[in-house]
Motif scaffolding. Structure first.
Motif, PDB file in Angstrom:
ATOM      1  N   ILE A   1      42.700  53.537  38.261  1.00 10.39           N
ATOM      2  CA  ILE A   1      42.649  52.551  38.013  1.00 10.39           C
ATOM      3  C   ILE A   1      42.054  51.038  38.686  1.00 10.39           C
ATOM      4  O   ILE A   1      42.763  51.097  39.782  1.00 10.39           O
ATOM      5  CB  ILE A   1      43.598  51.876  36.852  1.00 10.39           C
ATOM      6  N   ASN A   2      40.899  50.608  38.510  1.00 10.69           N
ATOM      7  CA  ASN A   2      40.541  49.608  39.953  1.00 10.69           C
ATOM      8  C   ASN A   2      40.186  48.324  38.913  1.00 10.69           C
ATOM      9  O   ASN A   2      39.315  47.974  39.024  1.00 10.69           O
ATOM     10  CB  ASN A   2      39.273  49.794  40.492  1.00 10.69           C
ATOM     11  N   ILE A   3      41.216  47.506  39.404  1.00  6.18           N
ATOM     12  CA  ILE A   3      40.742  46.027  38.122  1.00  6.18           C
ATOM     13  C   ILE A   3      41.060  45.296  39.122  1.00  6.18           C
ATOM     14  O   ILE A   3      41.646  45.310  40.247  1.00  6.18           O
ATOM     15  CB  ILE A   3      41.988  45.937  37.341  1.00  6.18           C
ATOM     16  N   SER A   4      40.410  44.399  38.618  1.00  4.84           N
ATOM     17  CA  SER A   4      40.012  42.498  40.304  1.00  4.84           C
ATOM     18  C   SER A   4      41.706  41.939  40.009  1.00  4.84           C
ATOM     19  O   SER A   4      42.067  42.544  39.069  1.00  4.84           O
ATOM     20  CB  SER A   4      39.095  42.025  39.234  1.00  4.84           C
ATOM     21  N   ASN A   5      41.829  41.881  40.790  1.00 10.99           N
ATOM     22  CA  ASN A   5      42.957  40.725  41.017  1.00 10.99           C
ATOM     23  C   ASN A   5      42.808  39.436  40.467  1.00 10.99           C
ATOM     24  O   ASN A   5      44.204  39.265  39.621  1.00 10.99           O
ATOM     25  CB  ASN A   5      43.193  40.347  42.702  1.00 10.99           C
ATOM     26  N   GLN A   6      41.922  39.499  39.742  1.00 12.23           N
ATOM     27  CA  GLN A   6      41.864  38.150  38.574  1.00 12.23           C
ATOM     28  C   GLN A   6      42.237  38.708  37.317  1.00 12.23           C
ATOM     29  O   GLN A   6      42.860  37.643  36.267  1.00 12.23           O
ATOM     30  CB  GLN A   6      40.241  37.923  38.472  1.00 12.23           C
ATOM     31  N   THR A   7      42.474  39.434  36.982  1.00 15.90           N
ATOM     32  CA  THR A   7      42.914  39.970  35.439  1.00 15.90           C
ATOM     33  C   THR A   7      44.153  40.952  35.921  1.00 15.90           C
ATOM     34  O   THR A   7      44.748  41.280  37.037  1.00 15.90           O
ATOM     35  CB  THR A   7      42.140  41.595  35.497  1.00 15.90           C
ATOM     36  N   ASN A   8      45.493  40.054  35.054  1.00 14.95           N
ATOM     37  CA  ASN A   8      46.993  40.925  35.576  1.00 14.95           C
ATOM     38  C   ASN A   8      46.611  41.956  33.985  1.00 14.95           C
ATOM     39  O   ASN A   8      47.332  41.469  32.096  1.00 14.95           O
ATOM     40  CB  ASN A   8      47.376  39.539  34.418  1.00 14.95           C
ATOM     41  N   PHE A   9      47.184  43.166  33.498  1.00 17.66           N
ATOM     42  CA  PHE A   9      47.243  44.000  33.359  1.00 17.66           C
ATOM     43  C   PHE A   9      48.663  44.470  34.409  1.00 17.66           C
ATOM     44  O   PHE A   9      48.272  45.458  34.477  1.00 17.66           O
ATOM     45  CB  PHE A   9      46.009  45.198  33.342  1.00 17.66           C
ATOM     46  N   LYS A  10      49.259  43.998  32.514  1.00 13.52           N
ATOM     47  CA  LYS A  10      50.868  43.873  32.754  1.00 13.52           C
ATOM     48  C   LYS A  10      51.189  45.039  32.388  1.00 13.52           C
ATOM     49  O   LYS A  10      52.547  46.097  33.267  1.00 13.52           O
ATOM     50  CB  LYS A  10      51.428  43.265  31.752  1.00 13.52           C
TER      51      LYS A  10
END
Length: 228
Positions: free
Chosen positions: A152-161
């Protein structure tokens, strides 16, 4: 097929079975043990053993009241000469599934199991399997392969808990035309999981909780979606 052959040996067990990712279980009172004794011969045992072993599973059958049991490694005849009452003796039959090749034996029973578990529990079960595993549906003659990993590679602006606990992306659970291949509701579950992980890339905040997800988008208050 395993279910069809089991019905030929044990009789109609459709209302007495349970199935999950890890086990297939039958428990019922057999109406005629003499018939069962005739069906549990070496030829049928060998064929059943081959059918189940092809999926890397282990199994056992027990009649506790008669101190009788057979497994994939041991066969003995069911002898009834020493017993007077042959009716309504409880039969227990179990298949212990492999974690590398997970076979679905009965769509209807397995669907009932899927409907009983929430989204979060479904993902927890997926987490217990190896990094790569196959789900094969014996009734529909299809299979899917799931590749797990820290992908998984998500932007730092996204908070996937839940990102550390569930390190998946939408492609992990996307399978083209799976709904046309099986009568299992797995297709619906995997589609929903794929959508959930799409949301993880789109929303500013997302957390999987039970059967739902909590999420927020820039400028909006926290919302909830019921997924399953």
């Amino acid at each position: 097929m395993i279910k069809k052959f089991l019905n030929a040996i044990l009789g109609d067990t459709n209302n007495n079975s349970k199935e999950s990712f890890s086990m297939y279980e039958i428990e019922f009172a057999h109406p005629n043990l003499k018939t069962l004794s005739q069906n549990l011969n070496l030829e049928n045992y060998s064929r059943l053993n081959r059918l189940i072993s092809d999926y890397g599973c282990k199994w056992d059958l027990t009649v506790e009241d008669l101190s009788y049991s057979i497994t994939q490694e041991k066969f003995e005849e069911l002898k009834l000469e020493d017993y007077d009452d042959f009716e309504n003796v409880t039969i227990n039959f179990n298949i212990y599934k492999s974690k590398e090749l997970i076979v679905i034996i009965d769509n209807e029973v397995f669907n009932s199991y899927l409907e009983s578990i929430p989204l979060q529990r479904f993902l927890e079960i997926i987490n217990t399997f190896d990094s790569s595993f196959i789900i094969e549906n014996e009734q529909d003659n299809f299979e899917i392969k799931i590749e797990k990993g820290d992908n998984i590679n998500i932007s730092n602006q996204t908070n996937f808990k839940n990102s550390i606990l569930y390190p998946y992306n939408p492609d992990t659970f996307y399978f083209n035309n799976i709904n046309k291949q099986t009568k299992s509701i797995l297709d619906d579950y995997f589609l929903k999981l794929s959508q959930v992980f799409c949301f993880a890339y789109l929303f500013n905040f997302l957390e999987i909780k039970g059967d739902s997800i909590d999420f927020s988008i820039t400028g909006k208050s926290l919302s909830k979606i019921l997924c399953f």
